[in-house]
Design an enzyme around this catalytic site. Structure first.
Site, PDB file in Angstrom:
ATOM      1  NE  ARG A 116       0.378   1.350   4.532  1.00  0.00           N
ATOM      2  CZ  ARG A 116       1.155   2.218   5.149  1.00  0.00           C
ATOM      3  NH1 ARG A 116       1.785   3.142   4.460  1.00  0.00           N
ATOM      4  NH2 ARG A 116       1.344   2.163   6.456  1.00  0.00           N
ATOM      5  CD  GLU A 215      -2.090   6.787  10.041  1.00  0.00           C
ATOM      6  OE1 GLU A 215      -2.536   5.763  10.602  1.00  0.00           O
ATOM      7  OE2 GLU A 215      -0.885   7.037   9.950  1.00  0.00           O
ATOM      8  NE  ARG A 219      -2.161   5.110   4.651  1.00  0.00           N
ATOM      9  CZ  ARG A 219      -1.874   4.645   5.868  1.00  0.00           C
ATOM     10  NH1 ARG A 219      -2.131   3.391   6.168  1.00  0.00           N
ATOM     11  NH2 ARG A 219      -1.343   5.427   6.780  1.00  0.00           N
ATOM     12  CB  CYS A 261       1.671   8.870  10.779  1.00  0.00           C
ATOM     13  SG  CYS A 261       2.825   8.050  11.905  1.00  0.00           S
ATOM     14  CB  THR A 263       5.919   5.983  10.731  1.00  0.00           C
ATOM     15  OG1 THR A 263       4.511   5.884  10.485  1.00  0.00           O
ATOM     16  CG2 THR A 263       6.180   6.189  12.187  1.00  0.00           C
ATOM     17  NE  ARG A 270       1.769  -2.072   6.959  1.00  0.00           N
ATOM     18  CZ  ARG A 270       1.568  -3.341   7.320  1.00  0.00           C
ATOM     19  NH1 ARG A 270       2.580  -4.097   7.685  1.00  0.00           N
ATOM     20  NH2 ARG A 270       0.349  -3.843   7.310  1.00  0.00           N
ATOM     21  NE  ARG A 299       2.668  -2.380  11.107  1.00  0.00           N
ATOM     22  CZ  ARG A 299       2.128  -1.307  10.537  1.00  0.00           C
ATOM     23  NH1 ARG A 299       0.930  -1.361   9.983  1.00  0.00           N
ATOM     24  NH2 ARG A 299       2.770  -0.148  10.517  1.00  0.00           N
ATOM     25  CD  GLU A 304       0.254   0.890  13.425  1.00  0.00           C
ATOM     26  OE1 GLU A 304      -0.698   1.425  12.851  1.00  0.00           O
ATOM     27  OE2 GLU A 304       1.349   1.435  13.609  1.00  0.00           O
TER      28      GLU A 304
HETATM   29  P1  ADP Z   1      -1.534  -0.318   7.006  1.00  0.00           P
HETATM   30  O1  ADP Z   1      -1.027  -1.445   6.206  1.00  0.00           O
HETATM   31  O2  ADP Z   1      -2.401   0.552   6.192  1.00  0.00           O
HETATM   32  O3  ADP Z   1      -0.409   0.392   7.676  1.00  0.00           O
HETATM   33  P2  ADP Z   1      -2.575  -2.180   9.037  1.00  0.00           P
HETATM   34  O4  ADP Z   1      -1.264  -2.677   9.531  1.00  0.00           O
HETATM   35  O5  ADP Z   1      -3.595  -1.874  10.088  1.00  0.00           O
HETATM   36  O6  ADP Z   1      -2.465  -0.834   8.196  1.00  0.00           O
HETATM   37  O7  ADP Z   1      -3.149  -3.259   8.031  1.00  0.00           O
HETATM   38  C1  ADP Z   1      -4.385  -3.044   7.409  1.00  0.00           C
HETATM   39  C2  ADP Z   1      -5.063  -4.352   7.038  1.00  0.00           C
HETATM   40  O8  ADP Z   1      -4.336  -5.004   6.024  1.00  0.00           O
HETATM   41  C3  ADP Z   1      -5.167  -5.340   8.208  1.00  0.00           C
HETATM   42  O9  ADP Z   1      -6.411  -5.989   8.140  1.00  0.00           O
HETATM   43  C4  ADP Z   1      -4.061  -6.315   7.894  1.00  0.00           C
HETATM   44  O10 ADP Z   1      -4.262  -7.607   8.441  1.00  0.00           O
HETATM   45  C5  ADP Z   1      -4.117  -6.347   6.382  1.00  0.00           C
HETATM   46  N1  ADP Z   1      -2.877  -6.831   5.777  1.00  0.00           N
HETATM   47  C6  ADP Z   1      -1.638  -6.306   5.878  1.00  0.00           C
HETATM   48  N2  ADP Z   1      -0.748  -7.013   5.191  1.00  0.00           N
HETATM   49  C7  ADP Z   1      -1.417  -8.042   4.622  1.00  0.00           C
HETATM   50  C8  ADP Z   1      -1.060  -9.130   3.785  1.00  0.00           C
HETATM   51  N3  ADP Z   1       0.198  -9.295   3.361  1.00  0.00           N
HETATM   52  N4  ADP Z   1      -2.038  -9.984   3.406  1.00  0.00           N
HETATM   53  C9  ADP Z   1      -3.316  -9.805   3.807  1.00  0.00           C
HETATM   54  N5  ADP Z   1      -3.719  -8.800   4.586  1.00  0.00           N
HETATM   55  C10 ADP Z   1      -2.793  -7.914   4.998  1.00  0.00           C
HETATM   56  N1  ARG Z   2       0.483   6.883  16.441  1.00  0.00           N
HETATM   57  C1  ARG Z   2       0.750   5.486  16.635  1.00  0.00           C
HETATM   58  C2  ARG Z   2       1.942   5.330  17.556  1.00  0.00           C
HETATM   59  O1  ARG Z   2       2.629   6.286  17.778  1.00  0.00           O
HETATM   60  C3  ARG Z   2       1.011   4.776  15.326  1.00  0.00           C
HETATM   61  C4  ARG Z   2       2.280   5.170  14.632  1.00  0.00           C
HETATM   62  C5  ARG Z   2       2.621   4.444  13.336  1.00  0.00           C
HETATM   63  N2  ARG Z   2       1.485   3.871  12.700  1.00  0.00           N
HETATM   64  C6  ARG Z   2       0.623   4.525  11.960  1.00  0.00           C
HETATM   65  N3  ARG Z   2      -0.449   3.874  11.563  1.00  0.00           N
HETATM   66  N4  ARG Z   2       0.829   5.737  11.554  1.00  0.00           N
HETATM   67  O2  ARG Z   2       2.184   4.235  18.027  1.00  0.00           O
END
Ligand code: ADP
Ligand code: ARG
Length: 350
Positions: A116, A215, A219, A261, A263, A270, A299, A304
Protein backbone atom coordinates in the site's frame (compact mmCIF):
# COMPACT_ATOMS: atom_id res chain seq x y z
CA UNK A 1 -11.90 30.29 29.25
CA UNK A 2 -9.72 27.88 27.27
CA UNK A 3 -7.70 25.29 29.19
CA UNK A 4 -4.04 26.26 29.64
CA UNK A 5 -1.70 24.15 27.54
CA UNK A 6 0.91 22.76 29.93
CA UNK A 7 4.07 20.78 29.31
CA UNK A 8 3.00 17.10 29.40
CA UNK A 9 4.67 14.89 31.97
CA UNK A 10 5.34 11.39 30.61
CA UNK A 11 5.79 8.42 32.95
CA UNK A 12 9.32 6.98 33.17
CA UNK A 13 8.40 3.84 31.22
CA UNK A 14 6.87 5.78 28.29
CA UNK A 15 8.77 4.80 25.14
CA UNK A 16 7.27 7.14 22.54
CA UNK A 17 9.54 9.30 20.41
CA UNK A 18 7.32 12.19 21.47
CA UNK A 19 8.28 11.70 25.13
CA UNK A 20 11.92 11.40 24.12
CA UNK A 21 12.14 14.55 22.01
CA UNK A 22 9.59 16.98 23.46
CA UNK A 23 11.89 18.71 25.92
CA UNK A 24 10.62 21.58 28.03
CA UNK A 25 12.72 23.94 25.94
CA UNK A 26 11.28 22.76 22.62
CA UNK A 27 7.79 22.83 24.10
CA UNK A 28 8.22 26.49 25.16
CA UNK A 29 9.52 27.32 21.70
CA UNK A 30 6.62 25.74 19.82
CA UNK A 31 3.61 25.91 22.11
CA UNK A 32 2.07 29.12 20.74
CA UNK A 33 2.78 28.53 17.05
CA UNK A 34 0.15 27.55 14.52
CA UNK A 35 0.06 26.75 10.83
CA UNK A 36 -2.12 28.60 8.32
CA UNK A 37 -4.72 25.86 8.89
CA UNK A 38 -4.70 26.68 12.64
CA UNK A 39 -2.96 23.46 13.53
CA UNK A 40 -1.18 23.75 16.88
CA UNK A 41 1.45 21.83 18.85
CA UNK A 42 -1.32 20.77 21.23
CA UNK A 43 -3.08 19.04 18.31
CA UNK A 44 0.15 17.53 16.95
CA UNK A 45 0.97 15.78 20.23
CA UNK A 46 -2.56 14.91 21.44
CA UNK A 47 -2.38 11.28 20.29
CA UNK A 48 0.87 10.55 22.13
CA UNK A 49 -0.29 12.42 25.25
CA UNK A 50 -3.56 10.44 25.39
CA UNK A 51 -1.99 7.12 24.36
CA UNK A 52 1.10 6.61 26.46
CA UNK A 53 1.82 3.29 24.72
CA UNK A 54 2.40 5.12 21.40
CA UNK A 55 5.60 4.30 19.57
CA UNK A 56 5.72 7.72 17.92
CA UNK A 57 2.90 9.89 19.30
CA UNK A 58 2.70 12.79 16.81
CA UNK A 59 0.69 13.66 13.69
CA UNK A 60 0.90 16.56 11.22
CA UNK A 61 -2.13 18.65 10.28
CA UNK A 62 -0.59 19.86 7.04
CA UNK A 63 2.72 19.94 5.22
CA UNK A 64 3.58 23.18 7.04
CA UNK A 65 3.44 21.35 10.40
CA UNK A 66 6.64 19.53 9.44
CA UNK A 67 8.57 22.84 9.20
CA UNK A 68 6.81 24.96 11.84
CA UNK A 69 7.10 22.19 14.44
CA UNK A 70 10.37 20.97 12.91
CA UNK A 71 12.21 21.13 16.25
CA UNK A 72 10.01 18.21 17.32
CA UNK A 73 9.36 16.44 14.00
CA UNK A 74 12.97 16.53 12.70
CA UNK A 75 14.53 14.37 15.45
CA UNK A 76 11.57 11.95 15.30
CA UNK A 77 12.01 11.61 11.52
CA UNK A 78 15.77 11.26 12.00
CA UNK A 79 15.37 8.42 14.48
CA UNK A 80 12.61 6.52 12.66
CA UNK A 81 13.97 6.80 9.11
CA UNK A 82 17.67 7.60 9.73
CA UNK A 83 17.03 10.67 7.58
CA UNK A 84 18.40 14.11 8.37
CA UNK A 85 16.73 17.46 7.81
CA UNK A 86 19.11 18.24 4.93
CA UNK A 87 18.57 14.95 3.08
CA UNK A 88 16.57 14.60 -0.14
CA UNK A 89 14.05 11.86 -0.77
CA UNK A 90 14.17 9.80 -4.00
CA UNK A 91 11.37 7.96 -5.73
CA UNK A 92 11.39 4.97 -8.10
CA UNK A 93 8.12 3.28 -8.98
CA UNK A 94 9.53 1.42 -11.97
CA UNK A 95 8.54 -2.21 -11.40
CA UNK A 96 11.14 -3.40 -13.96
CA UNK A 97 13.80 -2.53 -11.37
CA UNK A 98 12.42 -4.95 -8.79
CA UNK A 99 14.11 -8.36 -8.61
CA UNK A 100 11.56 -10.53 -6.89
CA UNK A 101 10.78 -13.97 -8.30
CA UNK A 102 8.13 -15.64 -6.12
CA UNK A 103 10.09 -16.86 -3.05
CA UNK A 104 7.46 -19.51 -2.28
CA UNK A 105 5.98 -20.86 -5.53
CA UNK A 106 4.43 -23.87 -3.74
CA UNK A 107 2.54 -21.57 -1.38
CA UNK A 108 3.75 -23.27 1.78
CA UNK A 109 4.75 -20.17 3.76
CA UNK A 110 3.35 -17.00 2.19
CA UNK A 111 -0.42 -16.74 2.52
CA UNK A 112 -0.81 -13.34 0.89
CA UNK A 113 1.03 -10.23 -0.26
CA UNK A 114 -0.13 -6.64 0.11
CA UNK A 115 1.53 -3.36 -0.84
CA UNK A 116 0.00 0.00 0.00
CA UNK A 117 0.94 3.63 -0.36
CA UNK A 118 -0.54 6.64 1.39
CA UNK A 119 -1.39 9.76 -0.60
CA UNK A 120 -2.83 13.16 0.30
CA UNK A 121 -4.20 15.84 -1.98
CA UNK A 122 -1.92 18.79 -2.86
CA UNK A 123 -3.00 22.12 -1.31
CA UNK A 124 -5.30 20.47 1.20
CA UNK A 125 -4.88 20.09 4.97
CA UNK A 126 -4.11 16.55 6.15
CA UNK A 127 -6.76 14.57 8.04
CA UNK A 128 -6.02 15.95 11.53
CA UNK A 129 -6.73 19.54 10.35
CA UNK A 130 -9.20 19.02 7.51
CA UNK A 131 -12.74 20.46 7.74
CA UNK A 132 -15.82 18.33 7.09
CA UNK A 133 -16.50 20.21 3.87
CA UNK A 134 -12.95 19.68 2.61
CA UNK A 135 -13.02 16.00 3.57
CA UNK A 136 -16.32 15.45 1.79
CA UNK A 137 -14.81 17.24 -1.24
CA UNK A 138 -11.83 14.86 -1.18
CA UNK A 139 -14.21 11.91 -1.10
CA UNK A 140 -16.12 13.28 -4.09
CA UNK A 141 -13.00 13.90 -6.19
CA UNK A 142 -11.47 10.57 -5.19
CA UNK A 143 -14.58 8.50 -5.86
CA UNK A 144 -15.04 10.14 -9.28
CA UNK A 145 -11.43 9.48 -10.24
CA UNK A 146 -11.58 5.89 -8.99
CA UNK A 147 -14.94 5.10 -10.59
CA UNK A 148 -13.43 6.06 -13.96
CA UNK A 149 -10.69 3.39 -13.83
CA UNK A 150 -10.92 0.50 -16.24
CA UNK A 151 -9.42 -2.91 -17.06
CA UNK A 152 -8.41 -4.90 -13.97
CA UNK A 153 -8.60 -1.71 -11.88
CA UNK A 154 -12.30 -1.21 -12.61
CA UNK A 155 -14.39 -1.24 -9.46
CA UNK A 156 -16.92 0.49 -7.26
CA UNK A 157 -16.72 3.03 -4.44
CA UNK A 158 -18.61 2.11 -1.27
CA UNK A 159 -19.14 4.86 1.35
CA UNK A 160 -18.97 3.68 4.97
CA UNK A 161 -22.12 5.69 5.77
CA UNK A 162 -25.00 3.36 5.22
CA UNK A 163 -22.82 0.28 4.71
CA UNK A 164 -24.46 -2.87 6.08
CA UNK A 165 -22.73 -3.82 9.36
CA UNK A 166 -22.32 -7.47 8.36
CA UNK A 167 -20.58 -6.40 5.16
CA UNK A 168 -18.20 -4.01 6.90
CA UNK A 169 -17.38 -6.63 9.58
CA UNK A 170 -16.56 -9.18 6.90
CA UNK A 171 -14.44 -6.71 4.92
CA UNK A 172 -12.44 -5.97 8.09
CA UNK A 173 -12.06 -9.65 9.06
CA UNK A 174 -10.91 -10.48 5.53
CA UNK A 175 -8.19 -7.76 5.80
CA UNK A 176 -9.69 -5.47 3.15
CA UNK A 177 -11.13 -2.61 5.21
CA UNK A 178 -9.76 -0.44 8.04
CA UNK A 179 -11.18 -0.78 11.55
CA UNK A 180 -13.34 1.97 13.00
CA UNK A 181 -12.55 3.77 16.25
CA UNK A 182 -8.76 3.42 16.41
CA UNK A 183 -7.80 5.29 19.62
CA UNK A 184 -4.55 6.70 18.17
CA UNK A 185 -6.45 8.23 15.24
CA UNK A 186 -9.28 9.33 17.53
CA UNK A 187 -6.99 11.52 19.67
CA UNK A 188 -5.29 12.87 16.54
CA UNK A 189 -8.63 14.22 15.32
CA UNK A 190 -8.68 11.76 12.44
CA UNK A 191 -12.09 10.29 13.34
CA UNK A 192 -13.97 13.61 13.42
CA UNK A 193 -17.38 13.53 11.65
CA UNK A 194 -17.12 9.74 11.33
CA UNK A 195 -18.30 8.05 9.10
CA UNK A 196 -18.99 10.94 6.73
CA UNK A 197 -16.47 11.17 3.87
CA UNK A 198 -14.97 7.70 4.53
CA UNK A 199 -15.19 4.77 2.19
CA UNK A 200 -13.54 2.00 0.25
CA UNK A 201 -13.16 1.41 -3.46
CA UNK A 202 -12.34 -2.04 -4.78
CA UNK A 203 -12.38 -4.14 -7.91
CA UNK A 204 -14.47 -7.33 -8.00
CA UNK A 205 -11.53 -9.62 -7.13
CA UNK A 206 -10.48 -7.29 -4.26
CA UNK A 207 -6.92 -7.23 -5.59
CA UNK A 208 -6.99 -3.45 -5.96
CA UNK A 209 -8.48 -1.33 -3.19
CA UNK A 210 -8.41 2.28 -2.07
CA UNK A 211 -9.28 3.51 1.42
CA UNK A 212 -10.65 7.04 1.42
CA UNK A 213 -10.14 9.45 4.34
CA UNK A 214 -8.73 7.10 6.94
CA UNK A 215 -5.32 8.11 8.34
CA UNK A 216 -4.41 9.53 4.94
CA UNK A 217 -6.81 10.78 2.30
CA UNK A 218 -5.99 7.81 0.10
CA UNK A 219 -4.43 4.47 0.89
CA UNK A 220 -3.89 2.79 -2.47
CA UNK A 221 -3.61 -0.98 -2.01
CA UNK A 222 -2.71 -3.93 -4.21
CA UNK A 223 -3.04 -7.40 -2.70
CA UNK A 224 -3.56 -11.04 -3.58
CA UNK A 225 -3.10 -14.56 -2.23
CA UNK A 226 0.36 -16.12 -2.43
CA UNK A 227 3.85 -14.69 -2.86
CA UNK A 228 3.97 -13.11 -6.31
CA UNK A 229 5.34 -9.86 -4.91
CA UNK A 230 6.29 -8.46 -8.30
CA UNK A 231 2.77 -8.86 -9.71
CA UNK A 232 1.35 -7.04 -6.68
CA UNK A 233 3.88 -4.21 -7.15
CA UNK A 234 3.16 -3.94 -10.87
CA UNK A 235 -0.57 -3.60 -10.29
CA UNK A 236 0.05 -0.96 -7.63
CA UNK A 237 2.40 1.18 -9.73
CA UNK A 238 -0.01 1.09 -12.65
CA UNK A 239 -2.88 2.15 -10.40
CA UNK A 240 -0.85 4.99 -8.87
CA UNK A 241 0.03 6.44 -12.26
CA UNK A 242 -3.59 6.20 -13.45
CA UNK A 243 -4.85 7.98 -10.33
CA UNK A 244 -2.12 10.62 -10.66
CA UNK A 245 -3.52 11.52 -14.07
CA UNK A 246 -6.60 12.82 -12.22
CA UNK A 247 -5.35 13.99 -8.82
CA UNK A 248 -2.27 16.01 -7.75
CA UNK A 249 -0.71 14.68 -4.58
CA UNK A 250 1.23 16.51 -1.90
CA UNK A 251 4.96 15.89 -2.44
CA UNK A 252 8.24 17.69 -1.83
CA UNK A 253 11.91 16.93 -2.51
CA UNK A 254 12.78 16.62 1.16
CA UNK A 255 9.92 14.56 2.63
CA UNK A 256 8.61 12.86 -0.52
CA UNK A 257 4.88 12.09 -0.31
CA UNK A 258 3.39 13.97 2.62
CA UNK A 259 1.44 11.90 5.15
CA UNK A 260 -0.20 12.65 8.49
CA UNK A 261 2.07 10.31 10.45
CA UNK A 262 5.83 10.90 10.13
CA UNK A 263 6.48 7.15 9.87
CA UNK A 264 4.78 7.09 6.48
CA UNK A 265 6.61 10.02 4.84
CA UNK A 266 8.64 9.51 1.67
CA UNK A 267 7.36 6.52 -0.24
CA UNK A 268 4.39 6.13 2.16
CA UNK A 269 4.77 2.49 1.23
CA UNK A 270 4.26 -0.61 3.34
CA UNK A 271 4.92 -3.86 1.48
CA UNK A 272 3.95 -6.91 3.51
CA UNK A 273 3.39 -10.62 3.43
CA UNK A 274 1.34 -12.75 5.75
CA UNK A 275 3.77 -15.57 6.35
CA UNK A 276 3.63 -18.79 8.39
CA UNK A 277 6.81 -19.32 10.42
CA UNK A 278 5.84 -21.54 13.38
CA UNK A 279 9.37 -22.81 14.07
CA UNK A 280 11.14 -19.49 13.85
CA UNK A 281 8.43 -18.07 16.10
CA UNK A 282 9.78 -20.27 18.91
CA UNK A 283 13.00 -18.26 18.81
CA UNK A 284 11.93 -14.61 18.62
CA UNK A 285 15.49 -13.39 19.23
CA UNK A 286 16.69 -15.04 16.05
CA UNK A 287 13.54 -13.95 14.20
CA UNK A 288 14.17 -10.31 15.17
CA UNK A 289 17.85 -10.50 14.25
CA UNK A 290 16.79 -11.30 10.69
CA UNK A 291 14.02 -8.69 10.55
CA UNK A 292 16.39 -6.03 11.92
CA UNK A 293 19.05 -6.93 9.36
CA UNK A 294 16.63 -6.34 6.48
CA UNK A 295 14.93 -3.26 8.04
CA UNK A 296 11.67 -5.11 8.58
CA UNK A 297 8.83 -4.77 11.03
CA UNK A 298 6.77 -7.59 12.54
CA UNK A 299 3.04 -7.00 12.99
CA UNK A 300 0.18 -9.28 14.02
CA UNK A 301 -2.32 -10.88 11.71
CA UNK A 302 -4.96 -8.14 11.99
CA UNK A 303 -2.57 -5.29 11.27
CA UNK A 304 -0.92 -2.77 13.51
CA UNK A 305 -1.31 -3.24 17.27
CA UNK A 306 -2.65 -6.82 16.78
CA UNK A 307 -1.24 -10.22 17.73
CA UNK A 308 0.11 -13.10 15.67
CA UNK A 309 -2.07 -16.22 15.37
CA UNK A 310 -0.98 -19.80 14.52
CA UNK A 311 2.61 -18.75 13.79
CA UNK A 312 1.43 -16.33 11.07
CA UNK A 313 3.04 -12.88 10.98
CA UNK A 314 2.73 -9.69 8.95
CA UNK A 315 6.26 -8.85 7.80
CA UNK A 316 6.85 -5.50 6.11
CA UNK A 317 9.47 -2.87 5.31
CA UNK A 318 10.13 -0.38 8.08
CA UNK A 319 12.06 2.25 6.09
CA UNK A 320 9.95 4.52 3.91
CA UNK A 321 11.80 7.85 3.62
CA UNK A 322 15.12 8.35 1.82
CA UNK A 323 14.77 4.99 0.06
CA UNK A 324 12.88 4.34 -3.16
CA UNK A 325 9.68 2.33 -3.48
CA UNK A 326 11.62 -0.39 -5.30
CA UNK A 327 14.04 -0.56 -2.35
CA UNK A 328 11.16 -0.80 0.16
CA UNK A 329 9.78 -3.85 -1.63
CA UNK A 330 13.29 -5.24 -2.13
CA UNK A 331 13.96 -4.97 1.66
CA UNK A 332 10.81 -6.98 2.33
CA UNK A 333 11.56 -9.50 -0.42
CA UNK A 334 15.18 -10.13 0.62
CA UNK A 335 14.18 -10.53 4.26
CA UNK A 336 11.37 -12.94 3.40
CA UNK A 337 13.74 -15.10 1.34
CA UNK A 338 16.02 -15.35 4.38
CA UNK A 339 13.13 -16.05 6.79
CA UNK A 340 11.89 -18.92 4.60
CA UNK A 341 15.41 -20.34 4.33
CA UNK A 342 15.80 -20.43 8.14
CA UNK A 343 12.29 -21.83 8.66
CA UNK A 344 13.13 -24.68 6.25
CA UNK A 345 16.37 -25.43 8.15
CA UNK A 346 14.46 -25.54 11.43
CA UNK A 347 11.86 -27.93 9.90
CA UNK A 348 14.65 -30.35 8.95
CA UNK A 349 15.86 -30.48 12.56
CA UNK A 350 12.45 -31.61 13.86
P1 ADP B 1 -1.53 -0.32 7.01
O1 ADP B 1 -1.03 -1.44 6.21
O2 ADP B 1 -2.40 0.55 6.19
O3 ADP B 1 -0.41 0.39 7.68
P2 ADP B 1 -2.58 -2.18 9.04
O4 ADP B 1 -1.26 -2.68 9.53
O5 ADP B 1 -3.60 -1.87 10.09
O6 ADP B 1 -2.46 -0.83 8.20
O7 ADP B 1 -3.15 -3.26 8.03
C1 ADP B 1 -4.39 -3.04 7.41
C2 ADP B 1 -5.06 -4.35 7.04
O8 ADP B 1 -4.34 -5.00 6.02
C3 ADP B 1 -5.17 -5.34 8.21
O9 ADP B 1 -6.41 -5.99 8.14
C4 ADP B 1 -4.06 -6.31 7.89
O10 ADP B 1 -4.26 -7.61 8.44
C5 ADP B 1 -4.12 -6.35 6.38
N1 ADP B 1 -2.88 -6.83 5.78
C6 ADP B 1 -1.64 -6.31 5.88
N2 ADP B 1 -0.75 -7.01 5.19
C7 ADP B 1 -1.42 -8.04 4.62
C8 ADP B 1 -1.06 -9.13 3.79
N3 ADP B 1 0.20 -9.30 3.36
N4 ADP B 1 -2.04 -9.98 3.41
C9 ADP B 1 -3.32 -9.81 3.81
N5 ADP B 1 -3.72 -8.80 4.59
C10 ADP B 1 -2.79 -7.91 5.00
N1 ARG C 1 0.48 6.88 16.44
C1 ARG C 1 0.75 5.49 16.64
C2 ARG C 1 1.94 5.33 17.56
O1 ARG C 1 2.63 6.29 17.78
C3 ARG C 1 1.01 4.78 15.33
C4 ARG C 1 2.28 5.17 14.63
C5 ARG C 1 2.62 4.44 13.34
N2 ARG C 1 1.49 3.87 12.70
C6 ARG C 1 0.62 4.53 11.96
N3 ARG C 1 -0.45 3.87 11.56
N4 ARG C 1 0.83 5.74 11.55
O2 ARG C 1 2.18 4.23 18.03
Amino acid sequence: MSKKFLYPIFPKDCKSLLSKYLTKEIFEHLKDLKTTNNFTLNMAIASGVDNLDSGIGVYAGDVESYSIFGKLFDPIIQEYHSFSKNDKHKTNLNSDDLKAANPDPLGKYILSTRIRVGRNFANMPLGPAISKEQRDGVEKRASEALNSLDGNLKGTYYPISGMNEEISKKLIADHFLFKAGDRFLESAGLNRDWPSGRGIFHNDEKTFLVWVNEEDQLRIISMQSGGDIKEVFERLTKAISKIEEKIDFSYNDHLGYITSCPTNLGTAMRASVHIKLPNLALDMKRFEEITDKYYLQIRGIHGEHSQSEDGIYDISNKRRLGVTEVQCVQDMYDGVVELIKIEKELEKKL
